[in-house]
Design an enzyme around this catalytic site. Structure first.
Site, PDB file in Angstrom:
ATOM      1  N   GLY A  74      23.247  63.834  65.812  1.00  0.00           N
ATOM      2  CA  GLY A  74      22.493  64.985  66.072  1.00  0.00           C
ATOM      3  C   GLY A  74      21.407  64.642  67.160  1.00  0.00           C
ATOM      4  N   GLU A  76      25.288  51.386  71.389  1.00  0.00           N
ATOM      5  CA  GLU A  76      26.162  52.167  71.517  1.00  0.00           C
ATOM      6  C   GLU A  76      27.421  51.455  72.393  1.00  0.00           C
ATOM      7  OE1 GLU A  76      27.497  56.851  72.383  1.00  0.00           O
ATOM      8  OE2 GLU A  76      25.334  56.004  72.939  1.00  0.00           O
ATOM      9  N   SER A  98      24.509  61.539  81.859  1.00  0.00           N
ATOM     10  CA  SER A  98      25.092  61.839  83.107  1.00  0.00           C
ATOM     11  C   SER A  98      24.955  60.769  84.193  1.00  0.00           C
ATOM     12  CB  SER A  98      24.490  62.959  83.581  1.00  0.00           C
ATOM     13  OG  SER A  98      23.264  63.033  84.068  1.00  0.00           O
TER      14      SER A  98
END
Length: 384
Positions: A111, A229, A361
């Site tokens: 989240g 990650e 991005s």
């Protein structure tokens, strides 16, 4: 056990368990967990996972990808939540959550992103208010992968009224089974699939003991999670990329597109860039990223994201060029049950349009490298 013996063990296990009619989804996670194949990179003992060094983690990732085993529905819990709890969680939090992930019994979603806070994560507006031993959470998250299947969600929320940017945020572990307080809405993509979701929190509860890292320290925890990650999982991703590139090359040879010197040059360039990405990923594993705050620790994940996002997007474009005019044609057997069926190349092209946006991005990654690694002046920000 040396790496080669470990590779043989992994390959043998996968061959045995990937026979006809092998399970998928939750059942596959439980099968992996029963034999200790979840959480190989964890440094904590006692959670059911087998011990494996860094190179053996890479070996397992390579064998898993090459065996074409099912897509993992538990990877968020294993690769994101697990290392984060090991780094920032209390002993009680580790004992509660890590064994369930290692057994493949509980699934997680992330989240983080919101409609107004995607790549700019510091703009989070979801609120969490402390009421005794409970936090009440209200707000909206978006692009939440696997939320439709998850048992839990780790949520970045603002716990300090009036705070801004990265101040006043907290990292909370929230159960998803709260009817009337949590709503999951699938987002249909250009590919016709719905892996992502919107998630609405309307007074959803999280126990105070499920606050990770202390109140107001959510930004530090969230950044720690993003740093892991793109570790070994990056190499797994590249094995998939290698398979996709091989399919495009085979198609080019079959239909003669490889005879075009421009197409041939693009194929060679994709191959060379993929090799470079792999060497870069191997070089940065276990490097100064292990020292939080070091320039390499900050910049390496951003470099990796820039490399693979653009590469995969260009591969999607190349797949369309190889296919030629037929790439724009839909299936011949349209039906009410499957009205939007695409082939693998079309799905790759459409899905990869988002590769330079999701997960941070390209513009944000370049800003991070410029400001935090190269020390260039910060970009002016408009007040919220």
């Amino acid at each position: 056990m040396d790496d080669q013996a470990f590779r043989e063990k992994a390959r043998t296990w996968l061959e045995k368990h990937l026979g006809a009619g092998h399970p998928e989804g939750r059942a596959w996670e439980r099968e992996l967990g029963r034999d200790g194949w979840i959480g190989l990179g964890w440094t904590e003992d006692g959670y059911g996972n087998r011990r494996a060094g860094l190179t053996q983690q890479v070996v397992w990732a390579e064998e898993y990808a090459r065996s074409r085993a099912p897509s993992r529905v538990g990877h968020i819990g294993e690769n994101l939540l697990g290392p984060t709890l090991i780094a920032f969680g209390t002993r009680e939090q580790k004992d509660r959550f890590l064994p369930a992930v290692a057994r493949g019994e509980e699934l997680w979603c992330q989240g983080y992103s919101e409609p107004g806070a995607g790549s700019d994560l510091a703009g989070v507006r979801t609120r969490a208010v402390r009421e005794g031993g409970t936090y009440r959470i209200s707000g909206q998250k978006i692009w939440t992968s696997l939320a439709q299947d998850a048992d839990w969600c780790f949520v970045l929320a603002r716990t300090e009224p009036g705070s801004a940017r990265h101040h006043g945020l907290s990292f909370l572990l929230v159960p998803m089974d709260q009817p009337g307080r949590i709503e999951v809405r699938p987002i249909r993509q250009m590919t016709g699939t719905s892996e992502f979701n919107e998630v609405f929190f309307d007074g959803a509860s999280a126990r105070a003991e499920h606050l990770v890292g202390g109140e107001g320290n959510g930004w530090r925890v969230a950044m720690g999670l993003l740093a892991v990650e793109r570790g070994v999982s990056t190499l797994v991703q590249q094995i998939g990329f290698e398979e996709e590139l091989g399919q495009v090359i085979r198609a080019a040879v079959t239909n003669g597109a490889v005879d075009d010197p421009v197409v041939r040059d693009r194929l060679v360039r994709q191959w060379a860039e993929l090799r470079t990405m792999r060497w870069n990923a191997l070089r940065t594993l276990g490097s100064p990223q292990d020292r939080p705050g070091a320039p390499a620790a900050v910049g390496a994940p951003s470099v990796a994201k820039l490399l693979w996002g653009g590469w995969h997007q260009r591969l999607g474009e190349l797949a369309m060029a190889v296919r030629g005019a037929g790439a724009a044609v839909g299936p011949r057997d349209w039906s009410a049950e499957r009205p939007y069926e695409l082939d693998a190349y079309q799905r790759m092209f459409l899905f990869s349009r988002a590769d330079t946006i999701y997960g941070g991005s390209d513009e944000i990654q370049r800003n991070i490298i410029a400001e935090r690694v190269l020390g260039l002046p910060r970009e002016p920000r408009e007040p919220r």
